[in-house]
Enzyme design. Structure first.
Site, PDB file in Angstrom:
ATOM      1  N   CYS A  38       1.642  -0.461  -3.889  1.00 60.18           N
ATOM      2  CA  CYS A  38       1.759  -1.874  -3.511  1.00 60.18           C
ATOM      3  C   CYS A  38       1.853  -2.021  -1.995  1.00 60.18           C
ATOM      4  CB  CYS A  38       2.997  -2.474  -4.177  1.00 60.18           C
ATOM      5  SG  CYS A  38       3.324  -4.197  -3.776  1.00 60.18           S
ATOM      6  N   SER A  40       3.784  -3.871  -0.414  1.00 61.90           N
ATOM      7  CA  SER A  40       5.193  -3.926  -0.005  1.00 61.90           C
ATOM      8  C   SER A  40       5.682  -2.557   0.455  1.00 61.90           C
ATOM      9  CB  SER A  40       6.062  -4.426  -1.160  1.00 61.90           C
ATOM     10  OG  SER A  40       5.690  -5.729  -1.547  1.00 61.90           O
ATOM     11  N   HIS A  43       4.671  -1.975   3.995  1.00 65.68           N
ATOM     12  CA  HIS A  43       5.524  -2.658   4.968  1.00 65.68           C
ATOM     13  C   HIS A  43       6.674  -1.754   5.417  1.00 65.68           C
ATOM     14  CE1 HIS A  43       3.776  -6.585   5.271  1.00 65.68           C
ATOM     15  NE2 HIS A  43       3.835  -6.802   3.972  1.00 65.68           N
ATOM     16  N   HIS A  59       7.813   1.090  -6.475  1.00 66.67           N
ATOM     17  CA  HIS A  59       8.618   0.092  -7.191  1.00 66.67           C
ATOM     18  C   HIS A  59       7.846  -0.641  -8.278  1.00 66.67           C
ATOM     19  CE1 HIS A  59       6.438  -2.244  -4.175  1.00 66.67           C
ATOM     20  NE2 HIS A  59       6.567  -3.269  -4.996  1.00 66.67           N
ATOM     21  N   CYS A 162       5.240  -5.465 -10.708  1.00 67.84           N
ATOM     22  CA  CYS A 162       5.369  -6.162  -9.424  1.00 67.84           C
ATOM     23  C   CYS A 162       4.260  -7.182  -9.235  1.00 67.84           C
ATOM     24  CB  CYS A 162       5.403  -5.184  -8.252  1.00 67.84           C
ATOM     25  SG  CYS A 162       5.510  -6.004  -6.638  1.00 67.84           S
TER      26      CYS A 162
END
Length: 361
Positions: A38, A40, A43, A59, A162
């Site tokens: 992902c 995320s 990041h 995650h 997610c």
């Protein structure tokens, strides 16, 4: 067990041996079947958001329960489960008012005096977003996973952990899109495509997909978009305003850039709502025209699609099994754990929807 460890911001993940503890009273040990890669996670790799290091990233995942603690009531060994980073306590104000995704109670983690869930030798490793799923096993609180039907393919189930919950949930829960309304989605990655799919399920009359990669048009239309605007062709905000003769009812920003957030607000019609799904880097600010609020335009955030995941995720599985949720096309690559850095490189080029790490059974 093998795990992908982030040791230094800006550096590739390293595949290392990590030790995992045994389940405590409310904990579940899961054999990871699949984990989505992902944006995320990127990041945190790039330092846009702080994270305690070293840590095991990941995650968005699904797997099979191997063991449970003495007080676990929600799952049992052999269950197929989807995990969720928004673990909930069940008794705080947020939980009791049905806003489980906003729960921040620390009780879903082990205390400082307890043995850590993850270690390397004698060194404790902090768990990432309650999960750390770039690993062959996960040890999590029972309120960070939900049991699903066993005929659901686990590589596709992982996406619900997610991207799908965030995108579909933002449309249905956060924004409350109604049949016939006009929707624009900025960014056609995993979350953006899920928002498009969610808008189609909700009955949106027109769904405008916006992305800088022209090749994403076929993806977007497969997920339910009725129109596609390539951001590389110029001012896409002006294009959308002209197409809709005044703006959309709902705009969803699924990238996390201040410029596209501001554009999402700009393309709203009077009374419209812009919902931000992308993670804007810490410290960045948004600038909007104050006069626009006189038209009752709204700007709002959405955390993990305002989910009630123990209810939402099994329903999303049913949507997939009924052919309404388009998960097959979302998986661009199935990879091994040791290919995770290549997946992040491909993500940066913006040419795919999702890579999924598939673990040996």
């Amino acid at each position: 067990m093998k795990a992908a460890v982030l040791r230094e911001v800006g550096k590739p993940l390293q595949i290392e041996d990590v030790q995992i503890s045994k389940p405590g009273p409310r904990e579940v040990l899961i054999r990871t079947a699949a984990a989505g890669v992902c944006h995320s996670d990127l990041h945190y790799i790039e330092g846009s958001y702080p994270v305690a290091l070293p840590t095991v990233l990941g995650h968005e995942s699904a797997g099979v329960v191997e063991a449970v603690g003495s007080d676990v009531r929600t799952v049992k060994p052999g269950d197929h489960v989807i995990t969720c980073l928004s673990a909930y306590c069940g008794h705080c104000e947020y939980c009791l008012t049905g806003r489980l995704s906003l729960c921040v109670s620390p009780e879903m983690q082990r205390g400082e005096e307890d043995e850590p869930r993850l270690t390397q030798g004698a060194t404790a490793m902090p768990q990432y977003l309650n999960l750390s799923s770039f690993a062959e096993q996960m040890l999590i609180h029972e309120h960070a996973c939900v049991s699903i039907r066993k005929d659901m393919p686990l590589d596709r189930a992982a996406l619900i952990g997610c991207a799908v919950t965030t995108g579909v949930g933002a449309v249905i829960h956060t924004a409350g899109v109604r049949p016939g309304e006009t929707v624009a989605v900025i960014g056609c990655g995993g979350i953006g495509l899920s928002a498009i799919n969610g808008a189609a399920i909700a009955g949106a009359g027109r769904i405008i997909a916006i992305d800088r990669v022209r090749g994403k048009e076929n993806f977007a239309r497969a997920f339910g978009a009725t129109d596609f605007v390539c951001a590389e062709d110029g001012d896409f905000g002006r294009t959308v305003l002209e197409m809709t003769k005044g703006g959309v009812h709902h705009a969803f920003e699924a990238i996390g850039l201040t410029a596209t957030v501001e554009q999402a607000f700009r393309i709203l019609r009077r009374g419209g709502t812009a919902t931000i799904l992308g993670m804007i880097p810490v410290g960045q600010k948004i600038s909007l025209s104050g006069a626009a609020f006189l038209g009752e335009k709204k700007l709002q955030g959405s955390l993990m699609g305002s989910n009630r995941f123990p209810v939402d995720m099994p329903r999303l599985v049913d949507f997939y099994m009924a052919g309404k949720l388009k998960l097959d096309d979302m998986i661009s690559n199935r990879i091994r754990l040791d290919q995770v850095n290549e997946a992040f490189d491909e993500m940066k080029r913006g040419e795919l929807a999702r890579s999924v790490i598939v673990f040996d059974s």
